[in-house]
Design an enzyme around this catalytic site. Structure first.
Site, PDB file in Angstrom:
ATOM      1  N   LYS A 206       0.825  -1.232   0.100  1.00  0.00           N
ATOM      2  CA  LYS A 206       0.128   0.009  -0.075  1.00  0.00           C
ATOM      3  C   LYS A 206       0.964   1.262  -0.053  1.00  0.00           C
ATOM      4  O   LYS A 206       0.611   2.176  -0.758  1.00  0.00           O
ATOM      5  CB  LYS A 206      -0.972  -0.038   0.959  1.00  0.00           C
ATOM      6  CG  LYS A 206      -1.841   1.227   1.030  1.00  0.00           C
ATOM      7  CD  LYS A 206      -2.896   1.157   2.452  1.00  0.00           C
ATOM      8  CE  LYS A 206      -3.517   2.276   2.752  1.00  0.00           C
ATOM      9  NZ  LYS A 206      -4.494   2.402   3.888  1.00  0.00           N
ATOM     10  N   GLU A 212      10.401  -4.702   4.605  1.00  0.00           N
ATOM     11  CA  GLU A 212      10.528  -5.846   4.190  1.00  0.00           C
ATOM     12  C   GLU A 212      10.226  -5.980   2.759  1.00  0.00           C
ATOM     13  O   GLU A 212      11.147  -6.737   1.947  1.00  0.00           O
ATOM     14  CB  GLU A 212       9.676  -6.928   4.950  1.00  0.00           C
ATOM     15  CG  GLU A 212       9.755  -7.139   6.539  1.00  0.00           C
ATOM     16  CD  GLU A 212       9.191  -5.714   7.361  1.00  0.00           C
ATOM     17  OE1 GLU A 212       8.842  -4.585   6.885  1.00  0.00           O
ATOM     18  OE2 GLU A 212       9.014  -6.113   8.388  1.00  0.00           O
ATOM     19  N   GLY A 267      -4.909  -1.787   5.188  1.00  0.00           N
ATOM     20  CA  GLY A 267      -4.027  -2.881   4.473  1.00  0.00           C
ATOM     21  C   GLY A 267      -4.621  -4.210   4.802  1.00  0.00           C
ATOM     22  O   GLY A 267      -4.752  -5.330   4.010  1.00  0.00           O
ATOM     23  N   ARG A 268      -5.462  -4.455   5.914  1.00  0.00           N
ATOM     24  CA  ARG A 268      -5.902  -5.622   6.218  1.00  0.00           C
ATOM     25  C   ARG A 268      -7.382  -6.151   5.648  1.00  0.00           C
ATOM     26  O   ARG A 268      -7.860  -7.039   5.831  1.00  0.00           O
ATOM     27  CB  ARG A 268      -5.744  -5.836   7.893  1.00  0.00           C
ATOM     28  CG  ARG A 268      -6.494  -4.833   8.626  1.00  0.00           C
ATOM     29  CD  ARG A 268      -6.193  -4.979  10.115  1.00  0.00           C
ATOM     30  NE  ARG A 268      -6.478  -3.730  11.001  1.00  0.00           N
ATOM     31  CZ  ARG A 268      -5.787  -2.796  11.176  1.00  0.00           C
ATOM     32  NH1 ARG A 268      -4.806  -2.279  10.368  1.00  0.00           N
ATOM     33  NH2 ARG A 268      -6.438  -1.890  11.930  1.00  0.00           N
ATOM     34  N   GLU A 353      -4.829  -6.530  14.986  1.00  0.00           N
ATOM     35  CA  GLU A 353      -4.361  -5.298  14.469  1.00  0.00           C
ATOM     36  C   GLU A 353      -5.188  -4.241  14.499  1.00  0.00           C
ATOM     37  O   GLU A 353      -5.263  -3.039  14.503  1.00  0.00           O
ATOM     38  CB  GLU A 353      -3.650  -5.356  13.066  1.00  0.00           C
ATOM     39  CG  GLU A 353      -2.460  -4.408  12.794  1.00  0.00           C
ATOM     40  CD  GLU A 353      -1.741  -4.374  11.374  1.00  0.00           C
ATOM     41  OE1 GLU A 353      -2.537  -4.182  10.505  1.00  0.00           O
ATOM     42  OE2 GLU A 353      -0.705  -4.644  11.253  1.00  0.00           O
ATOM     43  N   HIS A 384      -4.727 -32.682  18.042  1.00  0.00           N
ATOM     44  CA  HIS A 384      -3.532 -33.506  18.550  1.00  0.00           C
ATOM     45  C   HIS A 384      -2.209 -32.682  19.036  1.00  0.00           C
ATOM     46  O   HIS A 384      -1.005 -32.795  19.136  1.00  0.00           O
ATOM     47  CB  HIS A 384      -3.029 -34.388  17.444  1.00  0.00           C
ATOM     48  CG  HIS A 384      -3.849 -35.344  17.002  1.00  0.00           C
ATOM     49  ND1 HIS A 384      -4.133 -36.567  17.530  1.00  0.00           N
ATOM     50  CD2 HIS A 384      -4.862 -35.267  15.957  1.00  0.00           C
ATOM     51  CE1 HIS A 384      -5.181 -37.294  17.241  1.00  0.00           C
ATOM     52  NE2 HIS A 384      -5.755 -36.397  16.231  1.00  0.00           N
ATOM     53  N   LYS A 512       9.511  -0.651  14.384  1.00  0.00           N
ATOM     54  CA  LYS A 512       9.889  -0.459  12.946  1.00  0.00           C
ATOM     55  C   LYS A 512      10.965   0.703  13.233  1.00  0.00           C
ATOM     56  O   LYS A 512      12.192   0.529  12.528  1.00  0.00           O
ATOM     57  CB  LYS A 512       8.890   0.278  12.247  1.00  0.00           C
ATOM     58  CG  LYS A 512       7.966  -0.796  11.549  1.00  0.00           C
ATOM     59  CD  LYS A 512       7.068   0.067  10.532  1.00  0.00           C
ATOM     60  CE  LYS A 512       5.795  -0.864  10.164  1.00  0.00           C
ATOM     61  NZ  LYS A 512       4.898  -0.005   9.264  1.00  0.00           N
TER      62      LYS A 512
HETATM   63  O1  F6P Z   1       2.353  -3.973   9.980  1.00  0.00           O
HETATM   64  C1  F6P Z   1       1.655  -2.854   9.582  1.00  0.00           C
HETATM   65  C2  F6P Z   1       1.364  -2.590   8.296  1.00  0.00           C
HETATM   66  O2  F6P Z   1       1.215  -1.192   8.080  1.00  0.00           O
HETATM   67  C3  F6P Z   1       0.208  -3.344   8.026  1.00  0.00           C
HETATM   68  O3  F6P Z   1      -1.221  -2.813   8.477  1.00  0.00           O
HETATM   69  C4  F6P Z   1       0.101  -3.480   6.382  1.00  0.00           C
HETATM   70  O4  F6P Z   1      -0.872  -4.557   6.185  1.00  0.00           O
HETATM   71  C5  F6P Z   1       1.561  -3.886   6.333  1.00  0.00           C
HETATM   72  O5  F6P Z   1       2.178  -3.249   7.217  1.00  0.00           O
HETATM   73  C6  F6P Z   1       1.937  -3.800   5.132  1.00  0.00           C
HETATM   74  O6  F6P Z   1       2.059  -2.281   4.516  1.00  0.00           O
HETATM   75  P1  F6P Z   1       2.277  -2.153   3.030  1.00  0.00           P
HETATM   76  O7  F6P Z   1       1.124  -2.667   2.362  1.00  0.00           O
HETATM   77  O8  F6P Z   1       2.251  -0.741   3.081  1.00  0.00           O
HETATM   78  O9  F6P Z   1       3.513  -2.605   2.603  1.00  0.00           O
END
Ligand code: F6P
Length: 553
Positions: A206, A212, A267-268, A353, A384, A512
């Protein structure tokens, strides 16, 4: 904002819980043969049975009164109207617009959200068609049959969960890898398994700034260059799913290869948007459309059905009852369908979240418990592993059991065995086994009195462990869409009752920032580093130890 736990509606529920403390759920069933009919709801291809909770009609009435006191109907209307209900970020929450009918008109802040959605869906469909027909070719002229989706959190968990859930609908010969972790082993394993000439990298973020995802995307691009691709070939192998056109362009992906969504999509809550491109590429755009249609059915149900018959509302009220009045702090998600293996992880983000917050929307610290800890595994595997604690642990855990009545792959009597476990577990959790029943059973097995005395405490099941059962005919795109939307709206209603903003996520920020600060202190393996002193003794000690090991190794 009135603290909800000071309201008379809340106090009435506290009194109900106290009054029911000594009443076992099995007694509620014994005295109420209509319980199943009254405490179940059918909607949008799903059937919810919430009878195995410690509920009475009075409790349900009081829960509905609590929903009214919290203005659930008004807040629901505000969400559907595109108001900026995400107050800390000043954003609307309009994921419902992503799956609305083409004729629906959602807007926010004067922007025609529905028109934007329809245009983007058209672009996604056009792209999927070209990939599926082999018209979108890689740098050597070959069709692309592999997707590497690079994203994290909502840009990974949703598409990954849905693609796995819809495995019976996969297009033959296509495969998708979901790479999220900044741990380079995750990406490296995928790169070892793919052919650069046939691979499409879908960079899903987003913000297009997430550490990452950008690290993985840059490494994937470097690998692509080392494996036959050139700068001019980026357009043939990289697409972006994002709200940040500038950052996408800076990465080298042109506007034509960017599929966009908007800041009113959390995002979620984004798998319905361009973030769903990897789902559509794997199962076909028609099936993606059906997924949206299933969610839309649940949206309509949620939007128009009176509270007492409203599935997300009742699921949320049961959640509030268990969390705040029975005092349960952990909730298990237990899908009895192997294809839903990623659902617990997906719902962990969706729920924790969203509702893992201790401050109300107006900034005051709340005086009541909020979102529980979620976890889960597919049944029967979990049976199990951790069900021992569910049945006999010192803490009570509530659970959702989810199953299709018909498997996509009916193999001998496998599914009947799976379903018998699905049914038996909720019965056992509700009924338990009393001391008298245990002693009778042991006596029947010929045990001596001494043996019975010694063994019986271990064989007692307290019961009274609340569960919901969610049943569907088959797990297919429409029912999966309904199921996810059910949980989205459940989470929303709980958040409204708890008075929190379910749509921000400030809690992920601190770690972060600290990681960014620490990175230079451990960057450059092999270099001599000054001793770390800027942190607490534990963090300094760990940094120094890691640097020493990496220098040697
Ligand atoms: O973990 C925080 C967060 O902002 C989530 O809400 C989101 O889904 C994720 O990081 C990934 O963010 P982006 O889509 O901006 O890379």
């Amino acid at each position: 904002m009135t603290e909800i736990s000071s309201t008379p509606q809340w106090k009435a529920l506290e009194a109900d819980a106290a009054g029911l403390a000594q009443v076992p759920m099995r007694a509620l069933f014994d005295s109420d043969p209509d319980r199943f009919a009254r405490y179940s709801i059918e909607a949008a291809g799903l059937f919810l049975d919430y009878a195995k909770n410690k509920l009475t009609d009075q409790v349900v009435d009081h829960l509905l009164a609590l929903a009214a006191a919290a203005d659930v109907e008004e807040r629901r209307a505000a969400m559907f109207a595109g108001e900026a209900i995400n107050v800390t970020e000043g954003r609307a929450v309009l994921h419902v617009a992503l799956r609305a009918a083409a004729t629906d008109a959602y807007s926010t802040a004067g922007e025609d959200a529905s028109a934007l959605v329809q245009a983007e869906l058209k672009k996604m469909k056009g792209f999927c068609d070209r990939v599926h027909q082999g018209a979108f070719k890689g740098y050597s002229g070959k069709a692309l049959d592999t997707v590497v989706n690079i994203g994290i959190g909502g840009s990974d968990l949703g598409p990954q969960m849905a693609a796995a859930a819809l495995q019976p609908f996969w297009i033959d010969g296509r495969r998708t890898f979901f790479i999220s972790n900044v741990d380079g082993q995750h990406l490296a394993a995928a790169l070892d398994a793919v052919d650069p000439e046939r691979t499409l990298f879908v960079i899903a973020s987003k913000t297009f700034t997430t550490q990452e995802t950008m690290t993985n995307a840059k490494s994937a691009r470097a690998w692509f260059f080392e494996n036959g691709g050139g700068e001019d070939d980026i357009a043939k192998h990289f697409v972006a799913l994002s709200t940040n056109a500038e950052a996408v362009a800076a990465f080298g992906i042109d506007r034509e290869n960017m599929f966009q969504f908007w800041d009113w999509v959390g995002g979620r809550y984004s798998l319905w948007s361009a973030i769903g491109l990897s789902i559509a590429l794997q199962v076909g755009f028609d099936n993606f459309t059906k997924l949206l249609a299933g969610a839309q059915r649940m949206d309509q149900h949620f939007k128009t059905t009176p509270m007492a018959q409203n599935m997300p509302v009742m699921l949320a009220l049961v959640g509030v009852w268990n969390r705040n009045f029975i005092g349960i702090s952990a909730h298990a998600i237990l899908p009895y369908d192997q294809h839903l293996a990623r659902l617990p992880a997906y719902l962990q983000q969706a729920d924790m979240e969203s509702n893992g917050k201790r401050v109300s929307a107006d900034g005051s610290v709340v005086a009541h418990a909020t979102g529980p800890v979620l976890f889960g595994e597919p049944g029967t595997n979990g049976q199990h592993a951790f069900y021992q604690l569910l049945h006999q642990g010192a803490d009570i855990v509530s659970a959702d059991f989810i199953a299709p009545a018909i498997s996509q792959r009916e193999l001998g009597d496998h599914h009947e065995k799976l379903l018998s476990n699905f049914l038996a577990q909720t019965e056992a959790l509700m009924r338990g086994k009393t001391e008298a029943e245990v002693r009778d059973e042991l006596r029947g097995e010929g045990k001596s009195d001494a043996e019975i005395d010694a063994l019986s405490p271990h064989k007692i099941f307290p019961g009274d462990r609340p569960t919901n059962s969610i049943l569907m005919e088959r797990l297919e795109p429409e029912t999966l869409g309904s199921l996810i939307a059910l949980y989205e709206h459940k989470i929303f209603v709980e958040g409204v009752i708890w008075g929190i903003n379910s749509f921000d996520q400030w809690g992920v920020e601190l770690g972060k920032v600290l990681a960014r600060n620490i990175l230079p202190e451990i960057a450059g393996a092999g270099e001599e580093k000054p001793s770390a002193t800027a942190h607490d003794a534990s963090t300094n000690g760990l940094i120094n130890r890691i640097n020493a090991i990496r220098r040697k190794g």
